[in-house]
Motif scaffolding. Structure first.
Motif, PDB file in Angstrom:
ATOM      1  N   TRP A  97       0.834  -1.208   0.000  1.00  0.00           N
ATOM      2  CA  TRP A  97       0.000   0.000   0.000  1.00  0.00           C
ATOM      3  C   TRP A  97       0.870   1.259   0.000  1.00  0.00           C
ATOM      4  CZ3 TRP A  97      -4.268  -1.466   4.170  1.00  0.00           C
ATOM      5  CH2 TRP A  97      -5.070  -2.486   3.649  1.00  0.00           C
ATOM      6  N   ILE A 146      -5.710  -3.019  -3.663  1.00  0.00           N
ATOM      7  CA  ILE A 146      -6.545  -1.828  -3.773  1.00  0.00           C
ATOM      8  C   ILE A 146      -6.347  -1.218  -5.148  1.00  0.00           C
ATOM      9  CG2 ILE A 146      -6.946   0.508  -2.888  1.00  0.00           C
ATOM     10  CD1 ILE A 146      -6.204  -0.520  -0.122  1.00  0.00           C
ATOM     11  N   GLU A 147      -7.434  -1.037  -5.863  1.00  0.00           N
ATOM     12  CA  GLU A 147      -7.373  -0.449  -7.202  1.00  0.00           C
ATOM     13  C   GLU A 147      -6.954   1.015  -7.124  1.00  0.00           C
ATOM     14  OE1 GLU A 147      -7.812  -1.990 -10.004  1.00  0.00           O
ATOM     15  OE2 GLU A 147      -8.796  -3.872  -9.454  1.00  0.00           O
ATOM     16  N   LYS A 173      -2.981   3.658  -2.941  1.00  0.00           N
ATOM     17  CA  LYS A 173      -3.403   2.457  -2.216  1.00  0.00           C
ATOM     18  C   LYS A 173      -3.670   2.738  -0.737  1.00  0.00           C
ATOM     19  CE  LYS A 173      -2.065   0.116  -5.949  1.00  0.00           C
ATOM     20  NZ  LYS A 173      -3.033  -0.365  -6.942  1.00  0.00           N
ATOM     21  N   VAL A 215     -12.855  -0.220   0.091  1.00  0.00           N
ATOM     22  CA  VAL A 215     -11.734  -0.981  -0.468  1.00  0.00           C
ATOM     23  C   VAL A 215     -11.478  -2.267   0.319  1.00  0.00           C
ATOM     24  CG1 VAL A 215     -10.665   1.129  -1.322  1.00  0.00           C
ATOM     25  CG2 VAL A 215      -9.952   0.219   0.900  1.00  0.00           C
TER      26      VAL A 215
END
Length: 767
Positions: free
Chosen positions: A56, A244-245, A249, A258
């Protein structure tokens, strides 16, 4: 076709929707675990480990744009979850070689800049923003084993808040163990119990506010994350459990949308909840394999793909998809190009278009391509995706190599009309590598680093029998460096289309070997500048690491889906002698799976090869997870108790109709007697249904099974419901959706080698 109640194949009857890759089913714990940081309670035994491996924030400075993960060997994380009616329980294992705890005495002071665990929970599972409310909770757990800080901003003037945090110590009880244990240095076991609160929980806290009562089938949003600080004494990486798109992130602390799904199940954990589905479909419309048409082959392919879960979620509109067939050679005896031509049809074929069993029939490739095309968009449609066929044969050169082999077996764009390009890997990488600098790569080659490689011992030059390793060949340095074709690796999906064959050296040649050998660029791994074969520069005996190499390369670049042609199976493969019709086994079948390891284990059982003796299957079973792309790790399963085969024929029935008997396994250091399935291994299990009773919600089953039983598949009125791999004498299957009436209950018990026994009974549901 067998109708399937379970879609998505991560869980069954209590889960009414498809599960995403990062969703998790938590099973009910009859006895809750003791929170002592040890993690050896029986409650944890059947829960599935999941990784905390999504970056992330990365790059060593908590960068949102540089998502480079922590250096190999410095971090890893995984978790399990179970539940009772009043608590969630987490078991989290963290490897962290450098703990930074400068803020441990003041958790209100940027706790996220210390090493700490984060647990995100959204009680109603509906997502939404939660930075300024209790729509979701973002718990930060300190290494002190006491403090739990929840991030909630916008509370200026509230005495319970400081720096955006409030203590929620009464929400969570936890213990951390195994710190600097002599056998597990730097591994930390977090054992956690959590009360779950709804969104109406007072923002300032209330120790008397009741937690939510947890129930079977409840769905919540969740994520598990780890703040990884380093020598800078600040967070350097932020690792999460879900992909996470989008570019940013680091949004879980704000947006519960998410989160992945956490599903609570009170049903006894079936094997299929941690199971891979393999479809096995036998042709009923065409009984003689020599008489297949494109339409009949496509019908087999369509059904196999559907039963295996379909391609939805694997490919999407606009994707670039690579199809990797097996076009190993089109001449017998490896006498390229002057040898006896392998016919486009089998040696005993009555028509020239019968499958030959040695290379993938072009009609199977076209049928798969048409299934893909339906999802990625039609040719010429704005934004539609592309389909590429990519392969490199086992014999030939740049002048007469894979392109010539393609032509010999009718791989043309006229026949493969759903395909955009038919490409070879023969010249990928430029000039043949004789003395390369592995850090200065051609634009069409990538060097990929695999963590924890099985092939971990450098080769000596003498191991190549006159074809010495390149002086700078880091793929043989035992450090997990492998070279791949960039276009194949970076495709959105890789679909493998092998042929079911016995292999005299590797034991089996299915999904895994078709990728690991057939997709390795011959300008790097080829025998010479004039020979694209890879049987010298890739080790081809087990003493030199053949199976370790195969397992590693597949772990670097696994197939997202496999369709395995078993129209003609091949004995004494990969290339039987010219005219040896007895080596062709008319199996008239098609297999498919999302799990390349599981389908290869099924293949091994079909051809009567002991899967436990096939090294690359064993190595990948132990690895359990493959893939090196960020956000794309695939779980693979090689234990038959966690493999469910669905279709209109069973493995045992198919293998009894054919007889694979060729000598095998020089590559395993074994012989036919030590690697063939014995008569004892092929014995059927015994099963009987001692009781079958419905109540309003469930079907309660008790089975008596023989000692060689490892799993059971349950069918109700011919419809597959669940697979069970333990507690056979106390099975509970959700039946709330069934109305009153009489139901036929059929149970198939299986051994590790997929021999089966069968029992049936009638049970009546009255409410």
């Amino acid at each position: 076709m067998i109708p399937l109640f379970c879609i998505g194949f991560t869980a069954c009857s209590s889960v009414p929707f498809s599960l995403g890759q990062y969703d998790y089913i938590a099973y009910f714990a009859e006895t809750p675990p003791v929170i002592d940081g040890v993690g050896n309670d029986p409650a944890w035994e059947k829960a599935e480990w999941r990784p905390i491996d999504q970056v992330w924030l990365g790059g060593g400075n908590a960068s949102a744009s540089n998502l480079t993960p922590p250096p190999a060997g410095t971090y890893s994380g995984r978790f399990k979850i179970v539940w009772t009616e009043d608590r969630l329980y987490y078991l989290v294992e963290i490897l962290d070689t450098h703990l930074s705890l400068t803020r441990i005495n003041d958790p209100f002071n940027e706790i996220y800049n210390d090493d700490c665990l984060e647990l995100f929970i959204n009680e109603d599972g509906k997502g939404g923003m939660h930075e300024n409310n209790n729509n979701a909770f973002a718990y930060h757990l300190s290494y002190d084993g006491i403090n739990v800080m929840d991030y909630v901003s916008g509370q200026g003037g509230n005495p319970n808040f400081r720096n955006g945090y409030i203590a929620r110590n009464h929400h969570i009880n936890y213990a951390i163990g195994n710190r600097n244990n002599a056998d597990r240095s730097n591994v930390y076991t977090w054992e956690i119990e959590m009360k779950v609160f709804d969104k109406n929980y007072p923002i300032g806290g209330n120790v008397n506010y009741p937690p939510v009562r947890l129930t079977d089938g409840k769905t919540m949003g969740f994520a598990v994350a780890y703040c990884n600080a380093g020598t800078s004494n600040r967070r350097e990486y932020f690792m999460g459990s879900a992909f996470i798109e989008g570019a940013n992130k680091n949004v879980a602390y704000q947006n519960a949308g998410v989160f992945a799904k956490l599903i609570l199940s009170k049903t006894k954990k079936p094997a299929d909840s941690a199971s891979s589905i393999v479809s096995l479909v036998n042709s009923t419309g065409v009984t003689d394999v020599r008489h297949h048409t494109y339409a009949s082959i496509k019908a087999l392919v369509d059904e196999a793909i559907e039963i295996a879960g379909g391609l939805e979620g694997i490919v999407k509109f606009g994707d670039t998809v690579v199809l990797k067939p097996n076009v190993i050679t089109t001449v017998y005896g490896w006498a390229w190009p002057s040898g006896v031509r392998i016919p486009a049809g089998a040696p005993d074929a009555v028509t020239p278009t019968a499958p030959n069993g040695i290379v993938t029939d072009w009609r199977v490739v076209q049928a798969v391509a048409e299934n893909v095309r339906m999802i990625i968009g039609a040719k010429g449609q704005p934004g539609a995706g592309k389909i590429l066929v990519m392969e490199s044969s086992g014999k030939g050169n740049s002048a007469q190599g894979t392109a010539t082999q393609y032509a010999n077996v009718n791989y043309t764009l006229a026949n493969l009309s759903a395909v955009d390009e038919i490409l070879t890997l023969d010249t990928v990488g430029g000039a043949f590598w004789t003395n390369p600098n592995p850090d200065v790569l051609p634009s069409d080659i990538l060097k990929i680093k695999l963590d924890n490689p099985a092939f971990d011992t450098p080769f000596n030059q003498s191991d190549f029998g006159g074809n010495p390793m390149h002086p700078h060949y880091t793929s043989y340095d035992g450090q997990g460096n492998y070279f791949v074709a960039k276009q194949m690796y970076e495709a959105d999906a890789l679909i493998c289309i092998p042929v079911l064959k016995l292999h005299t050296t590797a034991g089996t040649t299915g999904t895994i070997k078709n990728i690991s050998i057939g997709a390795s660029p011959p300008r790097i791994y080829g025998n010479s500048s004039n020979d694209i074969g890879r049987n010298f520069r890739i080790p081809h005996t087990e003493s030199n690491g053949l199976h370790k190499w195969i397992a590693d390369y597949y772990a670097v670049m696994p197939a997202d889906f496999t369709v395995m042609e078993a129209l003609q199976g091949v004995d004494r493969g990969p290339l039987p002698p010219a005219g040896d019709a007895s080596a062709l086994k008319r199996m008239n079948s098609m297999l498919a799976s999302r799990d390349g390891l599981a389908i290869d284990v099924v293949m091994s059982n079909i051809i009567k090869v002991d899967y436990t003796k096939v090294g690359h299957l064993a190595y990948l079973t132990n690895r359990g997870e493959v893939g090196t792309k960020p956000g794309k790790r695939l779980i693979v399963r090689g234990n038959p108790s966690n493999i469910t085969v669905l279709g209109n024929i069973k493995v045992q029935d198919l293998r009894e109709g054919v007889n694979f008997h060729g000598s095998i396994m020089s590559g395993l250091g074994g012989n036919i007697s030590s690697t063939r399935l014995s008569a004892r291994q092929l014995e059927r299990p015994a099963v009987s249904i001692t009781s079958a009773q419905f109540n309003r919600q469930n079907l309660n089953l008790n089975l008596a099974v023989s000692a060689n039983t490892v799993k059971a598949d349950i069918f109700i009125n011919g419809v597959y419901k669940e697979s069970i791999n333990d507690n056979f004498d106390n099975i509970i299957i959700g039946a709330l959706n069934l109305g009153s009436g009489s139901y036929n209950i059929t149970v198939y018990a299986y051994t590790n080698y997929m021999a089966y026994g069968e029992a049936s009974v009638t049970a009546v549901k009255t409410q």
